[in-house]
Design an enzyme around this catalytic site. Structure first.
Site, PDB file in Angstrom:
ATOM      1  N   ASP A 161      61.617  27.150  36.490  1.00 19.08           N
ATOM      2  CA  ASP A 161      60.745  28.416  37.588  1.00 19.08           C
ATOM      3  C   ASP A 161      59.744  29.123  36.241  1.00 19.08           C
ATOM      4  O   ASP A 161      60.325  30.245  36.118  1.00 19.08           O
ATOM      5  CB  ASP A 161      61.565  28.897  38.170  1.00 19.08           C
ATOM      6  CG  ASP A 161      60.974  29.872  39.138  1.00 19.08           C
ATOM      7  OD1 ASP A 161      59.740  29.706  39.367  1.00 19.08           O
ATOM      8  OD2 ASP A 161      61.572  30.865  39.813  1.00 19.08           O
ATOM      9  N   GLY A 168      60.531  39.973  45.663  1.00 21.86           N
ATOM     10  CA  GLY A 168      59.550  40.741  45.152  1.00 21.86           C
ATOM     11  C   GLY A 168      59.565  40.937  43.753  1.00 21.86           C
ATOM     12  O   GLY A 168      58.658  41.496  42.979  1.00 21.86           O
ATOM     13  N   SER A 185      60.643  38.784  41.544  1.00 21.80           N
ATOM     14  CA  SER A 185      60.163  37.320  40.920  1.00 21.80           C
ATOM     15  C   SER A 185      59.394  37.499  39.901  1.00 21.80           C
ATOM     16  O   SER A 185      58.340  37.950  40.162  1.00 21.80           O
ATOM     17  CB  SER A 185      59.980  36.192  41.865  1.00 21.80           C
ATOM     18  OG  SER A 185      61.433  36.036  42.357  1.00 21.80           O
TER      19      SER A 185
HETATM   20  N1  ARG Z   1      63.104  34.857  44.958  1.00 25.38           N
HETATM   21  C1  ARG Z   1      63.002  36.317  44.654  1.00 25.38           C
HETATM   22  C2  ARG Z   1      61.373  36.633  44.712  1.00 25.38           C
HETATM   23  O1  ARG Z   1      60.638  35.576  44.861  1.00 25.38           O
HETATM   24  C3  ARG Z   1      63.783  36.787  43.389  1.00 25.38           C
HETATM   25  C4  ARG Z   1      65.157  36.768  43.965  1.00 25.38           C
HETATM   26  C5  ARG Z   1      65.877  37.435  42.997  1.00 25.38           C
HETATM   27  N2  ARG Z   1      67.367  37.448  43.707  1.00 25.38           N
HETATM   28  C6  ARG Z   1      68.466  37.914  43.031  1.00 25.38           C
HETATM   29  N3  ARG Z   1      69.702  38.050  43.608  1.00 25.38           N
HETATM   30  N4  ARG Z   1      68.460  38.435  41.812  1.00 25.38           N
HETATM   31  O2  ARG Z   1      61.120  37.680  44.364  1.00 25.38           O
END
Ligand code: ARG
Length: 635
Positions: free
Chosen positions: A486, A582, A584
């Site tokens: 990713d 948010g 990520s």
């Molecule tokens: N998928 C999320 C995003 O696109 C990030 C999630 C991270 N989650 C976590 N539990 N640390 O922003």
């Protein structure tokens, strides 16, 4: 984690963040756009005179936090079963005192056999000095705030007027007169108002005519104790602040004007004086209603907000027993980890696509060697941090503290719509930003903003660039339970290999050279969802997380066999602090010898802040060759 969560992340970021911004769009305060914020939407837009909320008798009575139900420091059921115990066993290389496992300024001493001992300053106790004093027990201060003091009995009750000392259980409206500076106390049922002599204002006429701040208010030592939205400031020594993990006295190193009072201050290089306040069980902060000396206007309660004195003289009230405590349910506990730094939404940024208008700040930016125009002169060197102000799991980021943090924003291709934040990113070179692969959406134009803290304010420190090319890892793959490889590189649009200009607020993070050590403390940051706002925070937040051993994180009760070598876990297994939707693509950086190195990119997790479900990060060391192969040779 399943794919639904991933899509949910993007859904939230693309759909809900804009919706939230729209909701705030028309609000404006006087000072500046930055102050245009109300985390709970309880105040109305302010035009001209302050239509100010102020706590009334009924609010105090109906506040479930006060009185019997609230005001406890800790429940007495704390035990020594610390789920992060295993981490301390993994810290051999750095010694058992690094990072310091002792809380509350405890001094760590190394002991034989992987042991350490914390010398705890009074009155803290426990293996890690984690047990605070139990002086501020439930209901001790009735309708008031319990503050900690350094001498016996180690607490004091600061009553909410008209409740009276010592225990804030009885109330008396205008006797003794709570109004200062000759203010007249006017009774209004169980409540009162102070009619202030000319030039004085504030709820108790305690703010004098010359009370104002210069510049950013760092030197402000006045007595304003209300936020721009009329919330009453907490005392800096309030147990409520300390309970939430912030210790203002220890966090603020300089002689910064903090003390056992609730006056607004700016100890951390923010824009203007600010203070903490409380909503239910939430610790929040906001800028204060203080005059800017250069504006020369008087803030405070507008005369129109003070009701006319009653026709018949109000009888003086004897101290009455307080009405019985209302049986209110305890407020729900926060669900998500990082709370917002209340920050102002702005009318969404017009979509500038040009290079920054701001020239590079000469102050500490070393000159860029002309022969290596595409590379920054340094990486991983933020502005020296003045303070860290901890609010629940999240931290208020001071300007320049995370100069590599980028906001990745999108809008439908070739549209003139406003760009919306969807992900974070990390500046690694003048024209290159690292982000998560799942943040790259086909069919969208992308831009990045760096050098700013607030998503909805045009900050002079900001630099904005179009993304010329997005390179997603060739083996990027989503499965129903996780996301592999990713990672993506964004090439920014620039001139002759120069895109971002290195300034105090914009700098690159360094790429790692070696592997990580388990248990190390690193920093995550972003504008993602918080326990307070699932739509994300308008102000950049940071939090500290611990790097979790891969085998540990691959245990069945955590992520099992889902993890591959391109991922690692970081967070706190007991839950709490975490990244979220948010965030990520944003950085997980670790400091090595004064240099900040990007080891991880926020990738995924099973919800946020859940016990045994830490955040999962793309392991940058695993992708170093890939990064180099893409960035070298092209600008
Ligand atoms: N998928 C999320 C995003 O696109 C990030 C999630 C991270 N989650 C976590 N539990 N640390 O922003």
């Amino acid at each position: 984690m399943n794919l639904k969560i991933l899509f949910f992340c993007l859904f939230l970021a693309v759909i809900l963040i804009p919706a939230e911004m729209k909701r705030h769009k028309h609000k404006k305060h006087r000072h500046s756009d930055r102050h245009d914020h109300d985390p709970h939407e309880i105040s109305s837009p302010k035009h001209g005179k302050h239509a100010k909320k102020r706590e009334r008798f009924d609010d105090i009575m109906n506040d479930p936090f006060l009185g019997i139900l609230g005001d406890s420091l800790d429940d007495d059921d704390d035990d020594d079963d610390d789920p992060s115990e295993w981490l301390f066993d993994l810290q051999e290389p750095a010694g058992h005192c690094n990072p310091n496992p002792c809380q509350n300024n405890g001094v760590c001493k190394e002991k034989r056999q992987k042991k350490f001992k914390c010398d705890c300053p009074k009155p803290f106790k426990g293996r890690r000095c984690e047990k605070g004093p139990k002086f501020c027990k439930k209901g001790l201060c009735g309708r008031g705030e319990c503050v900690l003091t350094s001498t016996a009995p180690f607490y004091e009750c600061k009553c909410k007027h008209p409740f009276q000392p010592p225990n804030c259980r009885t109330y008396s409206v205008c006797e003794p007169n709570p109004c200062k500076n000759g203010g007249q106390c006017v009774k209004d049922g169980n409540d009162f108002d102070c009619v202030c002599p000319p030039g004085f204002n504030g709820r108790f006429c305690h703010v004098g005519p010359n009370d104002c701040y210069e510049d950013d208010g760092e030197s402000y030592r006045g007595t304003v104790s209300e936020t721009i939205d009329g919330d009453e400031c907490l005392y800096w020594n309030s147990h409520f602040i300390l309970e939430k993990g912030t210790d203002p006295f220890n966090s603020f190193e300089d002689s910064d004007g903090l003390g056992p009072h609730n006056f607004c201050r700016n100890p951390d290089g923010d824009l203007t004086p600010w203070c903490f306040f409380r909503r239910g069980r939430k610790l929040l902060w906001n800028y204060c209603d203080v005059n800017d000396c250069s504006e020369g206007t008087i803030h405070g309660i507008a005369p129109s907000a003070i009701p006319a004195p009653p026709a018949s003289p109000a009888p003086l009230e004897p101290a009455l027993p307080a009405p019985p405590e209302p049986a209110l349910p305890a407020p729900p506990e926060p669900a998500l980890p990082i709370p917002p730094k209340p920050a102002p939404p702005k009318p969404a940024t017009p979509a500038p696509t040009q290079k920054p208008v701001e020239p590079p700040q000469p102050s500490d930016a070393s000159p860029t060697p002309t022969s290596f125009l595409k590379t920054f002169s340094t990486c991983g060197k933020p502005q020296p941090k003045k303070v860290i102000t901890r609010i629940f799991g999240g931290l208020k980021v001071p300007p320049g503290a995370l100069p590599w943090q980028v906001s990745l924003q999108v809008r439908p291709k070739r549209s003139t719509r406003l760009f919306k934040h969807i992900c974070g990113g990390v500046l690694i070179e003048s024209c290159w930003v690292l982000t998560a692969g799942h943040c790259v959406e086909r069919g969208y134009d992308m831009q990045v903003i760096m050098g700013g803290l607030s998503l909805d304010t045009d900050e002079p420190t900001e630099q904005i660039f179009n993304v010329e090319e997005a390179i997603v890892h060739e083996n990027y793959r989503e499965t129903p339970v996780s996301v592999h490889n990713d990672i993506a590189l964004l090439r920014l649009e620039g001139d002759d290999g120069v895109c971002a200009n290195e300034t105090q607020f914009v700098k690159a993070a360094c790429l790692p050279e070696g592997p990580l050590s388990d248990g190390e403390e690193c920093t995550i940051s972003g504008w993602g969802a918080t326990e307070e706002s699932e739509y994300g925070s308008n102000h950049l937040l940071e939090a500290n997380v611990l790097l979790i051993n891969q085998e540990k994180c691959s245990e069945d009760k955590i992520y099992g066999s889902t993890l591959d070598n391109g991922m690692f876990c970081a967070g706190h297994l007991q839950g709490g602090v975490d990244s979220c939707q948010g965030d990520s693509g944003g950085p997980l950086t670790c400091e090595h010898g004064n240099t900040h190195v990007v080891y991880g990119l926020v990738s995924w997790g099973d919800q946020c802040g859940k016990k045994n479900k830490p955040g999962v990060y793309s392991r940058v060391t695993h992708f170093l060759d890939w990064i180099k192969s893409k960035t070298q040779g092209s600008s």
